[in-house]
Motif scaffolding. Structure first.
Motif, PDB file in Angstrom:
ATOM      1  N   UNK A   1       0.480  -0.995   0.103  1.00  0.00           N
ATOM      2  CA  UNK A   1      -0.037  -0.228  -0.266  1.00  0.00           C
ATOM      3  C   UNK A   1       0.777   1.104  -0.070  1.00  0.00           C
ATOM      4  N   UNK A   2       0.231   2.172  -0.570  1.00  0.00           N
ATOM      5  CA  UNK A   2       1.817   3.462  -0.411  1.00  0.00           C
ATOM      6  C   UNK A   2       1.054   3.993   0.119  1.00  0.00           C
ATOM      7  N   UNK A   3       2.368   4.543   0.911  1.00  0.00           N
ATOM      8  CA  UNK A   3       1.942   5.634   1.922  1.00  0.00           C
ATOM      9  C   UNK A   3       0.922   6.468   2.476  1.00  0.00           C
ATOM     10  N   UNK A   4       0.357   6.949   2.966  1.00  0.00           N
ATOM     11  CA  UNK A   4      -0.558   7.800   3.610  1.00  0.00           C
ATOM     12  C   UNK A   4      -0.058   9.042   3.815  1.00  0.00           C
ATOM     13  N   UNK A   5      -1.108  10.066   2.564  1.00  0.00           N
ATOM     14  CA  UNK A   5      -0.240  11.134   2.773  1.00  0.00           C
ATOM     15  C   UNK A   5      -1.481  12.492   3.331  1.00  0.00           C
ATOM     16  N   UNK A   6      -0.794  13.442   3.812  1.00  0.00           N
ATOM     17  CA  UNK A   6      -2.070  13.774   4.969  1.00  0.00           C
ATOM     18  C   UNK A   6      -2.492  14.914   3.692  1.00  0.00           C
ATOM     19  N   UNK A   7      -3.953  15.031   4.055  1.00  0.00           N
ATOM     20  CA  UNK A   7      -5.157  16.551   2.864  1.00  0.00           C
ATOM     21  C   UNK A   7      -4.371  17.273   2.908  1.00  0.00           C
ATOM     22  N   UNK A   8      -3.810  17.828   4.056  1.00  0.00           N
ATOM     23  CA  UNK A   8      -3.485  19.120   3.659  1.00  0.00           C
ATOM     24  C   UNK A   8      -2.437  19.003   2.136  1.00  0.00           C
ATOM     25  N   UNK A   9      -1.780  18.486   1.674  1.00  0.00           N
ATOM     26  CA  UNK A   9      -0.981  17.999   0.755  1.00  0.00           C
ATOM     27  C   UNK A   9      -1.670  17.748  -0.630  1.00  0.00           C
ATOM     28  N   UNK A  10      -2.718  17.459  -0.081  1.00  0.00           N
ATOM     29  CA  UNK A  10      -3.294  16.841  -1.460  1.00  0.00           C
ATOM     30  C   UNK A  10      -4.193  18.330  -1.618  1.00  0.00           C
ATOM     31  N   UNK A  11      -4.557  19.036  -0.596  1.00  0.00           N
ATOM     32  CA  UNK A  11      -5.276  20.279  -0.706  1.00  0.00           C
ATOM     33  C   UNK A  11      -4.325  21.299  -1.674  1.00  0.00           C
ATOM     34  N   UNK A  12      -3.134  21.095  -0.861  1.00  0.00           N
ATOM     35  CA  UNK A  12      -2.115  22.250  -1.529  1.00  0.00           C
ATOM     36  C   UNK A  12      -1.881  21.946  -3.153  1.00  0.00           C
ATOM     37  N   UNK A  13      -1.738  20.794  -3.616  1.00  0.00           N
ATOM     38  CA  UNK A  13      -2.114  19.462  -4.730  1.00  0.00           C
ATOM     39  C   UNK A  13      -2.891  20.649  -5.749  1.00  0.00           C
ATOM     40  N   UNK A  14      -4.345  20.183  -5.234  1.00  0.00           N
ATOM     41  CA  UNK A  14      -5.856  20.237  -5.930  1.00  0.00           C
ATOM     42  C   UNK A  14      -5.794  22.199  -6.023  1.00  0.00           C
ATOM     43  N   UNK A  15      -5.219  22.676  -5.268  1.00  0.00           N
ATOM     44  CA  UNK A  15      -5.111  24.474  -6.055  1.00  0.00           C
ATOM     45  C   UNK A  15      -4.719  24.523  -7.061  1.00  0.00           C
ATOM     46  N   UNK A  16      -3.224  24.164  -6.918  1.00  0.00           N
ATOM     47  CA  UNK A  16      -2.366  24.272  -7.964  1.00  0.00           C
ATOM     48  C   UNK A  16      -3.255  23.994  -9.535  1.00  0.00           C
ATOM     49  N   UNK A  17      -3.526  23.116  -9.044  1.00  0.00           N
ATOM     50  CA  UNK A  17      -3.751  22.420 -10.470  1.00  0.00           C
ATOM     51  C   UNK A  17      -5.647  22.608 -10.796  1.00  0.00           C
ATOM     52  N   UNK A  18      -5.986  22.964 -10.040  1.00  0.00           N
ATOM     53  CA  UNK A  18      -7.392  23.688 -10.208  1.00  0.00           C
ATOM     54  C   UNK A  18      -7.079  25.349 -10.519  1.00  0.00           C
ATOM     55  N   UNK A  19      -5.797  26.111 -11.249  1.00  0.00           N
ATOM     56  CA  UNK A  19      -5.200  26.735 -11.914  1.00  0.00           C
ATOM     57  C   UNK A  19      -4.386  26.638 -12.977  1.00  0.00           C
ATOM     58  N   UNK A  20      -3.579  25.879 -13.220  1.00  0.00           N
ATOM     59  CA  UNK A  20      -2.887  25.264 -13.917  1.00  0.00           C
ATOM     60  C   UNK A  20      -3.974  24.942 -15.087  1.00  0.00           C
ATOM     61  N   UNK A  21      -5.144  24.666 -14.586  1.00  0.00           N
ATOM     62  CA  UNK A  21      -6.005  22.992 -16.113  1.00  0.00           C
ATOM     63  C   UNK A  21      -6.178  24.588 -16.676  1.00  0.00           C
ATOM     64  N   UNK A  22      -6.998  25.553 -16.352  1.00  0.00           N
ATOM     65  CA  UNK A  22      -7.493  26.629 -17.429  1.00  0.00           C
ATOM     66  C   UNK A  22      -5.585  27.571 -17.950  1.00  0.00           C
ATOM     67  N   UNK A  23      -4.695  27.208 -17.406  1.00  0.00           N
ATOM     68  CA  UNK A  23      -3.890  28.431 -17.739  1.00  0.00           C
ATOM     69  C   UNK A  23      -3.432  27.137 -18.786  1.00  0.00           C
ATOM     70  N   UNK A  24      -3.429  26.356 -18.665  1.00  0.00           N
ATOM     71  CA  UNK A  24      -2.865  25.513 -19.790  1.00  0.00           C
ATOM     72  C   UNK A  24      -3.712  25.538 -20.680  1.00  0.00           C
ATOM     73  N   UNK A  25      -4.672  25.481 -20.545  1.00  0.00           N
ATOM     74  CA  UNK A  25      -5.316  25.354 -21.969  1.00  0.00           C
ATOM     75  C   UNK A  25      -5.144  27.056 -22.326  1.00  0.00           C
ATOM     76  N   UNK A  26      -5.072  27.984 -21.538  1.00  0.00           N
ATOM     77  CA  UNK A  26      -4.727  29.442 -22.633  1.00  0.00           C
ATOM     78  C   UNK A  26      -3.704  28.995 -23.318  1.00  0.00           C
ATOM     79  N   UNK A  27      -2.971  28.344 -22.765  1.00  0.00           N
ATOM     80  CA  UNK A  27      -1.165  27.932 -23.124  1.00  0.00           C
ATOM     81  C   UNK A  27      -1.129  27.267 -24.432  1.00  0.00           C
TER      82      UNK A  27
END
Length: 160
Positions: free
Chosen positions: A1-27
């Motif tokens: 089983x993979x290492x249990x990763x804190x929710x704060x990491x997932x939240x931080x990653x998700x925040x960047x992904x939410x902004x990067x998806x439209x930015x990458x679509x614009x690019x």
């Protein structure tokens, strides 16, 4: 089983992904517009595209650094194992991550195509300028005595 990763990491990653998806679509859209401009040699409209690309690339780079810090703080060694853990612990985030990776690959492919078009244009313009300056770099030819000489007379088009 993979290492249990804190929710704060997932939240931080998700925040960047939410902004990067439209930015990458614009690019992607900018790279497609850039390709059209390159194909029709409309260079006067490049500056706004270049400016927008720089802003988007700066944002994407900033978010990449944030993600790297999040992964390091959580003690995660690489993205592959983190993505595997994301599939188990945060499946929606894993899907965003995969989609973003696909978009980045598309951007890279479009950028490589645009670079080849730009290189070819630079080559053609350089050859035309050389001809106008009388600096045609043609292959050397052999004369009757076996000596080499340039087939180019060295005269510019204006003195012909």
């Amino acid at each position: 089983m993979a290492q249990l990763i804190p929710n704060s990491v997932w939240t931080g990653l998700n925040t960047t992904f939410e902004q990067d998806l439209p930015a990458t679509a614009q690019l992607l859209a900018l790279l497609q517009r850039e390709r059209v401009l390159l194909e029709v040699r409309n260079y006067k409209d490049f500056q706004p595209i270049i400016d927008q690309k720089q802003k988007l690339l700066s944002l994407l780079d900033h978010h990449s650094n944030i993600r790297q810090q999040l992964l390091q703080q959580a003690g995660l060694k690489d993205e592959a194992s983190t993505l595997q853990a994301a599939h188990q612990q945060a499946p929606a985030l894993a899907q965003s991550w995969i989609k973003l990776g696909t978009q980045w690959a598309d951007c890279q492919q479009l950028n490589e195509i645009n670079e080849r078009i730009a290189q070819r244009s630079r080559l053609v313009v350089g050859q035309v300028l050389d001809l106008l300056r009388g600096q045609n770099k043609q292959e050397k030819l052999y004369d009757v005595k076996g000596y080499t000489n340039n087939s180019n007379s060295g005269r510019s088009i204006t003195s012909a």
